[in-house]
Design a protein around this motif. Sequence first.
Motif, PDB file in Angstrom:
ATOM      1  N   TYR A 126      -4.550  -2.742  -8.213  1.00 44.53           N
ATOM      2  CA  TYR A 126      -3.836  -2.665  -6.927  1.00 44.53           C
ATOM      3  C   TYR A 126      -4.004  -1.281  -6.303  1.00 44.53           C
ATOM      4  O   TYR A 126      -3.109  -0.767  -5.646  1.00 44.53           O
ATOM      5  CB  TYR A 126      -2.344  -2.956  -7.140  1.00 44.53           C
ATOM      6  CG  TYR A 126      -2.089  -4.150  -8.027  1.00 44.53           C
ATOM      7  CD1 TYR A 126      -2.215  -5.441  -7.523  1.00 44.53           C
ATOM      8  CD2 TYR A 126      -1.739  -3.990  -9.366  1.00 44.53           C
ATOM      9  CE1 TYR A 126      -1.985  -6.546  -8.334  1.00 44.53           C
ATOM     10  CE2 TYR A 126      -1.505  -5.089 -10.182  1.00 44.53           C
ATOM     11  CZ  TYR A 126      -1.637  -6.360  -9.666  1.00 44.53           C
ATOM     12  OH  TYR A 126      -1.425  -7.456 -10.466  1.00 44.53           O
ATOM     13  N   GLY A 127      -5.154  -0.664  -6.539  1.00 46.35           N
ATOM     14  CA  GLY A 127      -5.386   0.712  -6.118  1.00 46.35           C
ATOM     15  C   GLY A 127      -5.604   0.906  -4.633  1.00 46.35           C
ATOM     16  O   GLY A 127      -5.544  -0.042  -3.833  1.00 46.35           O
ATOM     17  N   PRO A 128      -5.878   2.151  -4.234  1.00 43.77           N
ATOM     18  CA  PRO A 128      -6.045   2.507  -2.813  1.00 43.77           C
ATOM     19  C   PRO A 128      -7.159   1.743  -2.114  1.00 43.77           C
ATOM     20  O   PRO A 128      -7.186   1.675  -0.885  1.00 43.77           O
ATOM     21  CB  PRO A 128      -6.359   4.011  -2.869  1.00 43.77           C
ATOM     22  CG  PRO A 128      -5.821   4.479  -4.183  1.00 43.77           C
ATOM     23  CD  PRO A 128      -5.985   3.330  -5.117  1.00 43.77           C
ATOM     24  N   GLN A 129      -8.109   1.175  -2.877  1.00 50.21           N
ATOM     25  CA  GLN A 129      -9.207   0.431  -2.243  1.00 50.21           C
ATOM     26  C   GLN A 129      -8.703  -0.788  -1.472  1.00 50.21           C
ATOM     27  O   GLN A 129      -9.411  -1.332  -0.614  1.00 50.21           O
ATOM     28  CB  GLN A 129     -10.235  -0.015  -3.299  1.00 50.21           C
ATOM     29  CG  GLN A 129      -9.772  -1.114  -4.263  1.00 50.21           C
ATOM     30  CD  GLN A 129      -9.041  -0.578  -5.481  1.00 50.21           C
ATOM     31  OE1 GLN A 129      -8.566   0.549  -5.460  1.00 50.21           O
ATOM     32  NE2 GLN A 129      -8.984  -1.371  -6.528  1.00 50.21           N
ATOM     33  N   TYR A 130      -7.472  -1.218  -1.762  1.00 50.94           N
ATOM     34  CA  TYR A 130      -6.905  -2.376  -1.082  1.00 50.94           C
ATOM     35  C   TYR A 130      -5.748  -2.006  -0.159  1.00 50.94           C
ATOM     36  O   TYR A 130      -4.966  -2.872   0.251  1.00 50.94           O
ATOM     37  CB  TYR A 130      -6.419  -3.409  -2.107  1.00 50.94           C
ATOM     38  CG  TYR A 130      -7.538  -4.107  -2.851  1.00 50.94           C
ATOM     39  CD1 TYR A 130      -8.627  -4.637  -2.175  1.00 50.94           C
ATOM     40  CD2 TYR A 130      -7.492  -4.226  -4.236  1.00 50.94           C
ATOM     41  CE1 TYR A 130      -9.655  -5.272  -2.855  1.00 50.94           C
ATOM     42  CE2 TYR A 130      -8.511  -4.859  -4.937  1.00 50.94           C
ATOM     43  CZ  TYR A 130      -9.589  -5.378  -4.241  1.00 50.94           C
ATOM     44  OH  TYR A 130     -10.604  -6.011  -4.919  1.00 50.94           O
ATOM     45  N   ASP A 131      -5.608  -0.735   0.169  1.00 49.66           N
ATOM     46  CA  ASP A 131      -4.495  -0.302   1.020  1.00 49.66           C
ATOM     47  C   ASP A 131      -4.491  -0.988   2.381  1.00 49.66           C
ATOM     48  O   ASP A 131      -3.437  -1.207   2.973  1.00 49.66           O
ATOM     49  CB  ASP A 131      -4.538   1.219   1.226  1.00 49.66           C
ATOM     50  CG  ASP A 131      -3.774   1.959   0.138  1.00 49.66           C
ATOM     51  OD1 ASP A 131      -3.205   1.287  -0.744  1.00 49.66           O
ATOM     52  OD2 ASP A 131      -3.754   3.203   0.167  1.00 49.66           O
ATOM     53  N   THR A 132      -5.672  -1.351   2.884  1.00 54.26           N
ATOM     54  CA  THR A 132      -5.734  -1.957   4.218  1.00 54.26           C
ATOM     55  C   THR A 132      -5.140  -3.355   4.256  1.00 54.26           C
ATOM     56  O   THR A 132      -4.779  -3.845   5.330  1.00 54.26           O
ATOM     57  CB  THR A 132      -7.191  -2.016   4.709  1.00 54.26           C
ATOM     58  OG1 THR A 132      -7.991  -2.696   3.730  1.00 54.26           O
ATOM     59  CG2 THR A 132      -7.733  -0.618   4.949  1.00 54.26           C
ATOM     60  N   ILE A 133      -5.040  -4.021   3.105  1.00 58.80           N
ATOM     61  CA  ILE A 133      -4.464  -5.362   3.085  1.00 58.80           C
ATOM     62  C   ILE A 133      -3.204  -5.438   2.221  1.00 58.80           C
ATOM     63  O   ILE A 133      -2.662  -6.527   2.015  1.00 58.80           O
ATOM     64  CB  ILE A 133      -5.488  -6.409   2.598  1.00 58.80           C
ATOM     65  CG1 ILE A 133      -5.927  -6.108   1.156  1.00 58.80           C
ATOM     66  CG2 ILE A 133      -6.683  -6.471   3.531  1.00 58.80           C
ATOM     67  CD1 ILE A 133      -6.755  -7.233   0.542  1.00 58.80           C
ATOM     68  N   ARG A 134      -2.750  -4.290   1.714  1.00 56.35           N
ATOM     69  CA  ARG A 134      -1.535  -4.295   0.895  1.00 56.35           C
ATOM     70  C   ARG A 134      -0.369  -4.786   1.741  1.00 56.35           C
ATOM     71  O   ARG A 134      -0.135  -4.290   2.847  1.00 56.35           O
ATOM     72  CB  ARG A 134      -1.241  -2.895   0.362  1.00 56.35           C
ATOM     73  CG  ARG A 134       0.088  -2.774  -0.379  1.00 56.35           C
ATOM     74  CD  ARG A 134       0.308  -1.376  -0.905  1.00 56.35           C
ATOM     75  NE  ARG A 134      -0.436  -1.140  -2.132  1.00 56.35           N
ATOM     76  CZ  ARG A 134       0.030  -1.409  -3.344  1.00 56.35           C
ATOM     77  NH1 ARG A 134       1.235  -1.923  -3.486  1.00 56.35           N
ATOM     78  NH2 ARG A 134      -0.700  -1.155  -4.411  1.00 56.35           N
ATOM     79  N   PRO A 135       0.409  -5.768   1.254  1.00 56.82           N
ATOM     80  CA  PRO A 135       1.567  -6.242   2.015  1.00 56.82           C
ATOM     81  C   PRO A 135       2.533  -5.108   2.343  1.00 56.82           C
ATOM     82  O   PRO A 135       2.934  -4.357   1.453  1.00 56.82           O
ATOM     83  CB  PRO A 135       2.219  -7.259   1.061  1.00 56.82           C
ATOM     84  CG  PRO A 135       1.100  -7.721   0.184  1.00 56.82           C
ATOM     85  CD  PRO A 135       0.221  -6.523   0.006  1.00 56.82           C
ATOM     86  N   GLY A 136       2.842  -4.941   3.604  1.00 56.38           N
ATOM     87  CA  GLY A 136       3.724  -3.862   4.027  1.00 56.38           C
ATOM     88  C   GLY A 136       3.013  -2.562   4.300  1.00 56.38           C
ATOM     89  O   GLY A 136       3.650  -1.575   4.680  1.00 56.38           O
ATOM     90  N   GLY A 137       1.688  -2.525   4.100  1.00 54.92           N
ATOM     91  CA  GLY A 137       0.948  -1.303   4.383  1.00 54.92           C
ATOM     92  C   GLY A 137       0.796  -0.402   3.161  1.00 54.92           C
ATOM     93  O   GLY A 137       1.217  -0.731   2.052  1.00 54.92           O
ATOM     94  N   PHE A 138       0.197   0.758   3.368  1.00 52.49           N
ATOM     95  CA  PHE A 138      -0.098   1.678   2.271  1.00 52.49           C
ATOM     96  C   PHE A 138       1.185   2.188   1.604  1.00 52.49           C
ATOM     97  O   PHE A 138       2.269   2.156   2.179  1.00 52.49           O
ATOM     98  CB  PHE A 138      -0.935   2.861   2.765  1.00 52.49           C
ATOM     99  CG  PHE A 138      -0.293   3.652   3.877  1.00 52.49           C
ATOM    100  CD1 PHE A 138       0.681   4.605   3.616  1.00 52.49           C
ATOM    101  CD2 PHE A 138      -0.676   3.445   5.204  1.00 52.49           C
ATOM    102  CE1 PHE A 138       1.266   5.341   4.628  1.00 52.49           C
ATOM    103  CE2 PHE A 138      -0.094   4.176   6.223  1.00 52.49           C
ATOM    104  CZ  PHE A 138       0.879   5.119   5.941  1.00 52.49           C
TER     105      PHE A 138
END
Length: 334
Positions: A126-138
């Motif tokens: 669940y690292g920073p590589q998926y921040d663009t689609i993380r629910p609720g944002g980074f």
Amino acid sequence: MRLSWAGLIIIQLLASAPGLVATGEGTVFIKPQVRLTTTFANFDARIMDHWGNGGGKWATLSYGSAHPFWNRTFGGGKRYEIRGTRAFGSGYPYGAGNQSTIARRPFPFGVWPLYWDQNFMGADEYGPQYDTIRPGGFIASVPLRTTTEHFNVTDNEVYYAVGDRESLLPLMVSYVTWCHVTPAWPSRFNASATDAPIKLENVIQYFRASSFALASPAYTNTLARTSISDTKDSTPLPEFIEYSPFRKCVDGVTENALAIINTIPGPTHTEKFISALAFAGWAIIPIMCYLLFFVFLYLAHLRNKLQKRIYGDPELVGRARGNRQTELTYENYP
């Protein structure tokens, strides 16, 4: 009405619905919500609701969604299940089979767990590589301070809330309102940075399947990296933290106000009424046809009876005419 600083945060939310949120200087008729997009097939989305109860049926991220975590279940977590412990990976109402890792786990509250450095317990998934689609944002953090005007706090009594940005913004409204927190804006949190305001060892409480945490730089949990997620073993809190009314206030607001995915919305009253009318229409049509058929038969029967009264029964009239013809034959006999 003049909006307070807390009210200005609400305006920045992704979505809203009718509700009521109190601020320091008034009341704003907006209920904070976070939109949770799970597919590109349509515009449907689930909603993460602040102060919501959660619950309902869980759903599955479909393969056609092209989501990196397709086939994972999400949703179903209830408000009273939101509280974890000081161990990372705690706070899961279901799906936490392997207590030594958070990899491949479901998302019972709709949000992914926090990311900690060194791939701790499989957090790289669940690292920073998926921040663009993380629910609720980074992932962001915000300092929580107050003044001695409201609480008997020490100079070093400061806490940090860590979680997705869209959960932090409206939650700050509740912190300011109920706990007199000094207003501050969230900033991006980098767990790998040497100057990060808090570390894994500083967490004093996890919430929402370890996707949100409260931490204190004045606390160090020496067991944080050696424990598994279902353990309750940890370094005891210092007394000034454990018995702090300010900490208890922040903790209580987090537990009750933090955004969690709500139930799948059911049909509105208008939709139910229209559906009932449609169903009634399909049910009434054959009944009306039967009724019209019997009405037609009854009217035909009445018509026949009326004709008999006016013109007499055709059978009886024919019989009477035959009898009369016979009588006339006898009368004409010489």
